[in-house]
Design an enzyme around this catalytic site. Structure first.
Site, PDB file in Angstrom:
ATOM      1  N   LYS A 177       0.820  -1.216   0.000  1.00  0.00           N
ATOM      2  CA  LYS A 177       0.000   0.000   0.000  1.00  0.00           C
ATOM      3  C   LYS A 177       0.860   1.276   0.000  1.00  0.00           C
ATOM      4  O   LYS A 177       2.063   1.223   0.282  1.00  0.00           O
ATOM      5  CB  LYS A 177      -0.926  -0.021   1.221  1.00  0.00           C
ATOM      6  CG  LYS A 177      -1.940  -1.180   1.170  1.00  0.00           C
ATOM      7  CD  LYS A 177      -2.959  -1.045   2.289  1.00  0.00           C
ATOM      8  CE  LYS A 177      -3.930  -2.189   2.277  1.00  0.00           C
ATOM      9  NZ  LYS A 177      -4.970  -2.047   3.312  1.00  0.00           N
TER      10      LYS A 177
ATOM     11  N   TYR B 217     -12.647  -1.630  -3.337  1.00  0.00           N
ATOM     12  CA  TYR B 217     -13.095  -1.784  -1.943  1.00  0.00           C
ATOM     13  C   TYR B 217     -14.613  -1.648  -1.793  1.00  0.00           C
ATOM     14  O   TYR B 217     -15.096  -1.339  -0.698  1.00  0.00           O
ATOM     15  CB  TYR B 217     -12.386  -0.761  -1.056  1.00  0.00           C
ATOM     16  CG  TYR B 217     -10.972  -1.182  -0.670  1.00  0.00           C
ATOM     17  CD1 TYR B 217     -10.764  -2.322   0.101  1.00  0.00           C
ATOM     18  CD2 TYR B 217      -9.864  -0.435  -1.049  1.00  0.00           C
ATOM     19  CE1 TYR B 217      -9.488  -2.718   0.468  1.00  0.00           C
ATOM     20  CE2 TYR B 217      -8.575  -0.824  -0.679  1.00  0.00           C
ATOM     21  CZ  TYR B 217      -8.404  -1.965   0.081  1.00  0.00           C
ATOM     22  OH  TYR B 217      -7.136  -2.355   0.458  1.00  0.00           O
TER      23      TYR B 217
ATOM     24  N   HIS C 141      -2.241  -5.352   1.550  1.00  0.00           N
ATOM     25  CA  HIS C 141      -3.546  -6.015   1.422  1.00  0.00           C
ATOM     26  C   HIS C 141      -3.315  -7.437   0.930  1.00  0.00           C
ATOM     27  O   HIS C 141      -2.393  -7.676   0.151  1.00  0.00           O
ATOM     28  CB  HIS C 141      -4.408  -5.269   0.394  1.00  0.00           C
ATOM     29  CG  HIS C 141      -5.618  -6.040  -0.041  1.00  0.00           C
ATOM     30  ND1 HIS C 141      -6.791  -6.037   0.672  1.00  0.00           N
ATOM     31  CD2 HIS C 141      -5.817  -6.862  -1.098  1.00  0.00           C
ATOM     32  CE1 HIS C 141      -7.665  -6.818   0.065  1.00  0.00           C
ATOM     33  NE2 HIS C 141      -7.100  -7.338  -1.017  1.00  0.00           N
TER      34      HIS C 141
ATOM     35  N   GLU D  64      -9.729 -10.246  -7.652  1.00  0.00           N
ATOM     36  CA  GLU D  64      -8.762  -9.163  -7.434  1.00  0.00           C
ATOM     37  C   GLU D  64      -7.574  -9.271  -8.391  1.00  0.00           C
ATOM     38  O   GLU D  64      -7.033  -8.257  -8.843  1.00  0.00           O
ATOM     39  CB  GLU D  64      -8.301  -9.182  -5.971  1.00  0.00           C
ATOM     40  CG  GLU D  64      -9.446  -8.798  -5.023  1.00  0.00           C
ATOM     41  CD  GLU D  64      -9.044  -8.829  -3.555  1.00  0.00           C
ATOM     42  OE1 GLU D  64      -7.888  -9.148  -3.232  1.00  0.00           O
ATOM     43  OE2 GLU D  64      -9.918  -8.520  -2.717  1.00  0.00           O
TER      44      GLU D  64
ATOM     45  N   ASN E  60      -2.012   0.112   6.809  1.00  0.00           N
ATOM     46  CA  ASN E  60      -1.498  -1.155   7.329  1.00  0.00           C
ATOM     47  C   ASN E  60      -0.591  -1.901   6.359  1.00  0.00           C
ATOM     48  O   ASN E  60      -0.448  -3.121   6.442  1.00  0.00           O
ATOM     49  CB  ASN E  60      -2.652  -2.029   7.838  1.00  0.00           C
ATOM     50  CG  ASN E  60      -3.609  -2.448   6.727  1.00  0.00           C
ATOM     51  OD1 ASN E  60      -3.485  -1.993   5.606  1.00  0.00           O
ATOM     52  ND2 ASN E  60      -4.537  -3.322   7.058  1.00  0.00           N
TER      53      ASN E  60
HETATM   54  P1  CMP Z   1      -7.343  -4.462   3.736  1.00  0.00           P
HETATM   55  O1  CMP Z   1      -6.834  -5.820   4.061  1.00  0.00           O
HETATM   56  O2  CMP Z   1      -6.847  -3.848   2.472  1.00  0.00           O
HETATM   57  O3  CMP Z   1      -8.947  -4.478   3.707  1.00  0.00           O
HETATM   58  C1  CMP Z   1      -9.731  -3.348   4.007  1.00  0.00           C
HETATM   59  C2  CMP Z   1      -8.920  -2.203   4.521  1.00  0.00           C
HETATM   60  O4  CMP Z   1      -9.667  -1.239   5.219  1.00  0.00           O
HETATM   61  C3  CMP Z   1      -7.916  -2.709   5.555  1.00  0.00           C
HETATM   62  O5  CMP Z   1      -6.936  -3.482   4.949  1.00  0.00           O
HETATM   63  C4  CMP Z   1      -7.477  -1.387   6.172  1.00  0.00           C
HETATM   64  O6  CMP Z   1      -6.580  -0.664   5.338  1.00  0.00           O
HETATM   65  C5  CMP Z   1      -8.812  -0.654   6.206  1.00  0.00           C
HETATM   66  N1  CMP Z   1      -9.484  -0.795   7.510  1.00  0.00           N
HETATM   67  C6  CMP Z   1     -10.056  -1.902   8.009  1.00  0.00           C
HETATM   68  N2  CMP Z   1     -10.604  -1.649   9.218  1.00  0.00           N
HETATM   69  C7  CMP Z   1     -10.375  -0.351   9.469  1.00  0.00           C
HETATM   70  C8  CMP Z   1     -10.711   0.522  10.545  1.00  0.00           C
HETATM   71  N3  CMP Z   1     -11.391   0.089  11.605  1.00  0.00           N
HETATM   72  N4  CMP Z   1     -10.314   1.793  10.454  1.00  0.00           N
HETATM   73  C9  CMP Z   1      -9.648   2.232   9.370  1.00  0.00           C
HETATM   74  N5  CMP Z   1      -9.306   1.469   8.308  1.00  0.00           N
HETATM   75  C10 CMP Z   1      -9.665   0.187   8.370  1.00  0.00           C
END
Ligand code: CMP
Length: 140
Positions: A8, A48, A114, A125, A111
């Site tokens: 990311k 998303y 993904h 995807e 984070n």
């Molecule tokens: P990802 O695995 O890409 O799937 C959905 C994404 O939403 C997740 O990683 C995070 O980047 C984001 N995400 C999920 N939960 C939260 C949350 N509670 N607050 C903010 N971002 C979130």
């Protein structure tokens, strides 16, 4: 078996892409395709779409369009579940020691990486970023 990972924008911006890729290769994944892309807003919204009712959706789309990211097709036995183990929990603070998110990510939204959460979503995807012809062209 194949799955999709996306390094990311937070991790690309922090210069962690190489370390993350090395970590994934050491975990037994082969990179079958990879592409540095800057998602448009409609692309991030579509990718998303499953989260569109969540309170973090707008912020997530803004983050995912804030800079380049690195989608890649990864292959190994049991790829979907293994990759999710290797990257760790969504929130890096809760991710196990030694996981990609624990090592390289910032917070629950930023984070680092993904990973597809099922074989069905992995197929969808992978198709989102890589046309079949491109995948075939890479590996003959
Ligand atoms: P990802 O695995 O890409 O799937 C959905 C994404 O939403 C997740 O990683 C995070 O980047 C984001 N995400 C999920 N939960 C939260 C949350 N509670 N607050 C903010 N971002 C979130």
């Amino acid at each position: 078996m194949q799955t999709l990972a996306i390094v990311k924008p937070d991790a690309i911006g922090a210069g962690k892409a190489g370390k993350i890729l090395a970590h994934l290769e050491e975990a037994g994944f082969t990179v079958r395709a990879a592409r540095l892309v800057k998602l448009t807003r409609p692309e991030a919204e579509a990718f998303y779409a499953v989260h569109r009712e969540r309170p973090f959706y707008g912020s997530l789309v803004a983050f995912m369009t804030s800079g380049p990211c690195l989608p890649m097709v990864l292959e190994r036995e049991d790829a979907v579940s293994h990759l999710r183990t290797v990257i760790g929990a969504t929130d890096p603070a809760e991710a196990a020691e030694g996981t990609v998110r624990r090592l390289y990510a910032e917070n629950k939204e930023r984070n680092g990486i993904h990973a597809s959460d099922s074989a069905e979503n992995a197929a969808r995807e992978i198709g989102f970023f890589f046309p079949q012809a491109e995948l075939e062209g890479l590996w003959g």
